[in-house]
Design a protein around this motif. Sequence first.
Motif, PDB file in Angstrom:
ATOM      1  N   TYR A 240       0.876  -1.227  -0.045  1.00  7.48           N
ATOM      2  CA  TYR A 240      -0.019   0.065  -0.061  1.00  7.48           C
ATOM      3  C   TYR A 240       0.973   1.366   0.028  1.00  7.48           C
ATOM      4  CZ  TYR A 240      -4.105  -2.740   1.493  1.00  7.48           C
ATOM      5  OH  TYR A 240      -5.216  -3.631   1.481  1.00  7.48           O
ATOM      6  N   PRO A 241       0.457   2.494  -0.659  1.00  7.07           N
ATOM      7  CA  PRO A 241       1.011   3.548  -0.463  1.00  7.07           C
ATOM      8  C   PRO A 241       0.903   4.318   0.609  1.00  7.07           C
ATOM      9  CG  PRO A 241      -0.958   3.862  -1.905  1.00  7.07           C
ATOM     10  CD  PRO A 241      -0.485   2.381  -1.611  1.00  7.07           C
ATOM     11  N   HIS A 242      -0.256   3.919   1.491  1.00  5.70           N
ATOM     12  CA  HIS A 242      -0.752   4.535   2.750  1.00  5.70           C
ATOM     13  C   HIS A 242      -1.734   3.544   3.319  1.00  5.70           C
ATOM     14  CE1 HIS A 242      -4.297   6.322   0.897  1.00  5.70           C
ATOM     15  NE2 HIS A 242      -3.626   6.687   0.036  1.00  5.70           N
ATOM     16  N   PHE A 243      -2.001   3.740   4.781  1.00  5.47           N
ATOM     17  CA  PHE A 243      -2.939   3.103   5.309  1.00  5.47           C
ATOM     18  C   PHE A 243      -3.341   3.573   6.718  1.00  5.47           C
ATOM     19  CE2 PHE A 243      -4.914  -0.610   7.708  1.00  5.47           C
ATOM     20  CZ  PHE A 243      -5.542  -1.466   6.410  1.00  5.47           C
ATOM     21  N   GLU A 244      -4.670   3.444   7.130  1.00  7.24           N
ATOM     22  CA  GLU A 244      -4.985   4.018   8.290  1.00  7.24           C
ATOM     23  C   GLU A 244      -5.706   2.725   9.188  1.00  7.24           C
ATOM     24  OE1 GLU A 244      -7.577   7.539   8.026  1.00  7.24           O
ATOM     25  OE2 GLU A 244      -6.089   8.662   6.857  1.00  7.24           O
ATOM     26  N   ILE A 245      -5.347   3.215  10.391  1.00  8.28           N
ATOM     27  CA  ILE A 245      -6.253   2.175  11.340  1.00  8.28           C
ATOM     28  C   ILE A 245      -6.949   3.117  12.433  1.00  8.28           C
ATOM     29  CG2 ILE A 245      -4.686   0.389  11.442  1.00  8.28           C
ATOM     30  CD1 ILE A 245      -3.225   1.188  13.812  1.00  8.28           C
ATOM     31  N   ALA A 246      -7.978   2.805  13.087  1.00  8.56           N
ATOM     32  CA  ALA A 246      -8.835   4.066  13.846  1.00  8.56           C
ATOM     33  C   ALA A 246      -9.513   3.227  14.991  1.00  8.56           C
ATOM     34  CB  ALA A 246      -9.562   4.699  13.069  1.00  8.56           C
ATOM     35  N   THR A 247      -9.851   3.901  15.900  1.00  6.16           N
ATOM     36  CA  THR A 247     -10.889   3.348  17.000  1.00  6.16           C
ATOM     37  C   THR A 247     -11.488   4.631  17.671  1.00  6.16           C
ATOM     38  OG1 THR A 247     -11.155   1.739  18.600  1.00  6.16           O
ATOM     39  CG2 THR A 247      -9.163   3.319  18.988  1.00  6.16           C
ATOM     40  N   GLU A 248     -12.220   4.233  18.407  1.00  4.65           N
ATOM     41  CA  GLU A 248     -13.087   5.299  19.387  1.00  4.65           C
ATOM     42  C   GLU A 248     -13.034   5.345  20.684  1.00  4.65           C
ATOM     43  OE1 GLU A 248     -17.087   7.595  18.664  1.00  4.65           O
ATOM     44  OE2 GLU A 248     -17.540   5.902  19.847  1.00  4.65           O
ATOM     45  N   ILE A 249     -12.473   6.302  21.400  1.00  2.00           N
ATOM     46  CA  ILE A 249     -12.435   6.069  22.884  1.00  2.00           C
ATOM     47  C   ILE A 249     -13.253   6.936  23.389  1.00  2.00           C
ATOM     48  CG2 ILE A 249      -9.907   5.335  22.600  1.00  2.00           C
ATOM     49  CD1 ILE A 249      -9.373   8.409  23.281  1.00  2.00           C
ATOM     50  N   GLU A 250     -13.602   6.513  24.984  1.00  2.00           N
ATOM     51  CA  GLU A 250     -14.448   7.557  25.798  1.00  2.00           C
ATOM     52  C   GLU A 250     -13.643   7.848  26.929  1.00  2.00           C
ATOM     53  OE1 GLU A 250     -19.057   7.889  27.518  1.00  2.00           O
ATOM     54  OE2 GLU A 250     -18.469   6.076  26.535  1.00  2.00           O
ATOM     55  N   VAL A 251     -13.694   9.020  27.434  1.00  2.00           N
ATOM     56  CA  VAL A 251     -12.825   9.628  28.539  1.00  2.00           C
ATOM     57  C   VAL A 251     -13.586  10.246  29.471  1.00  2.00           C
ATOM     58  CG1 VAL A 251     -10.616   9.438  26.957  1.00  2.00           C
ATOM     59  CG2 VAL A 251     -11.887  11.762  27.167  1.00  2.00           C
ATOM     60  N   GLU A 252     -13.070  10.160  30.654  1.00  2.00           N
ATOM     61  CA  GLU A 252     -13.951  11.176  31.854  1.00  2.00           C
ATOM     62  C   GLU A 252     -12.621  11.831  32.350  1.00  2.00           C
ATOM     63  OE1 GLU A 252     -15.825   8.853  34.641  1.00  2.00           O
ATOM     64  OE2 GLU A 252     -16.681   7.639  33.418  1.00  2.00           O
ATOM     65  N   LEU A 253     -12.840  13.154  32.333  1.00  2.00           N
ATOM     66  CA  LEU A 253     -11.868  14.131  32.894  1.00  2.00           C
ATOM     67  C   LEU A 253     -12.513  15.296  33.900  1.00  2.00           C
ATOM     68  CD1 LEU A 253     -10.251  15.053  29.467  1.00  2.00           C
ATOM     69  CD2 LEU A 253      -9.021  13.763  31.530  1.00  2.00           C
ATOM     70  N   PRO A 254     -11.570  15.436  34.901  1.00  2.67           N
ATOM     71  CA  PRO A 254     -12.363  16.502  36.009  1.00  2.67           C
ATOM     72  C   PRO A 254     -12.162  17.804  35.446  1.00  2.67           C
ATOM     73  CG  PRO A 254      -9.911  15.761  36.641  1.00  2.67           C
ATOM     74  CD  PRO A 254     -10.225  15.217  35.172  1.00  2.67           C
ATOM     75  N   PHE A 255     -12.226  18.378  34.382  1.00  3.22           N
ATOM     76  CA  PHE A 255     -11.774  19.568  33.704  1.00  3.22           C
ATOM     77  C   PHE A 255     -12.596  19.820  32.409  1.00  3.22           C
ATOM     78  CE2 PHE A 255      -7.695  17.693  32.957  1.00  3.22           C
ATOM     79  CZ  PHE A 255      -7.812  17.394  31.598  1.00  3.22           C
TER      80      PHE A 255
END
Length: 273
Positions: free
Chosen positions: A116-131
Motif C-alpha cells: 500500500y502507498p498508505h494505510f489507516e487504523i482507527a478506533t473510538e475512545i471515551e474518556v472522563e476528565l475532571p476539567f
Amino acid sequence: MDKIQNPYYHLNVNSFCATEVYVNDVLVDEWTGEKTGGNERNMVMAPINHVLLQSGKYKVVGKMAPKHGEQLLTEENSYLGIDLFVADADNIKETRVSFGPKIESPWNGLSSNIRYPHFEIATEIEVELPFVLDGWQNSVNLKDIPEKELFNEVYTYYWKIKEVLEQHDFNKYLEMSAEKRNLQEQAFYFSEDRKKDFLEGGVQLFSQKLPVEELSRENVKMEIMGDGKLVRLMRKDGSQALQFKSPDLEEQSNVELEVKLHMRSRQNGLTII
C-alpha cells in the motif's frame, strides 16, 4: 476499576513505518521525514490529555506511510500498533491500566502480497476528565479563510516567533505561548514544582543562545487539523518549522519547537495554543 482522581490518558505507539497519530483530529505523535530512512522505532508514550479538552468520545487515527526512501508499505517492513492506557497522574507506573483494545495494522500473517502507498487504523475512545479546558473548541474555522491568505498570516506569525528565538528572549516567548502553557498545566495537573522545572528548562535552552535555522516560504507547507481550528507550518523534510541549530550535529540533532496556532476571533488574529 476505581475512579481515578487525576486521569492521565496516553497512547503507546509502536511503529516500523512513517507514522502520524491523531486524537480529536489533532496530531499527538509523528515519526516522518528523513529520520525514518532505514531506521526502526521502538515504542514511545504519547500523552493526550491536552488534546481531549473535556470528557467525551474521541476518534484515534493512526496513519501509516512508507519510510523515507521507500515507495510502499509491505508486510515485511511496515507495522503500526497503538495501545490505550490511563493512569493516575501522580503515580503513573503503578496505576496504569488499559482502557481500550489495542489497534494495529491488520495484515501481519494474513498476506505476503500487501503493498500500500498508505494505510489507516482507527478506533473510538471515551474518556472522563475532571476539567473542561478552554482550548480551540470555539475558535475560528480556518478552512473558511482563503488558503493563500491564511498561509501568509501563518507564515508572518511564525516569523514573529523566529525573531523572538533569535533574540533569545525567553520571557517574550513565554508571553506568546501563554495559552499553550496554561492549557498543558491544567491538562497534566502540573504542581508548582513541575511548573518551576518547566521554566528552568526553558531558561537553560534559551541561555545557550543557539542560532536559529532559516525559515523560507519555499521550504515549508501548511497543515490544518483539529477539525479546521488549528494550523501549523512544517518543513518539507518532515521536521518542525522552528528549530534551534545544534552546536554539534554528531552529538545531537537540532532542537525542534512544536508550534500550533489558532484564532479565537478574526479580529484578534493567530496565537499559539
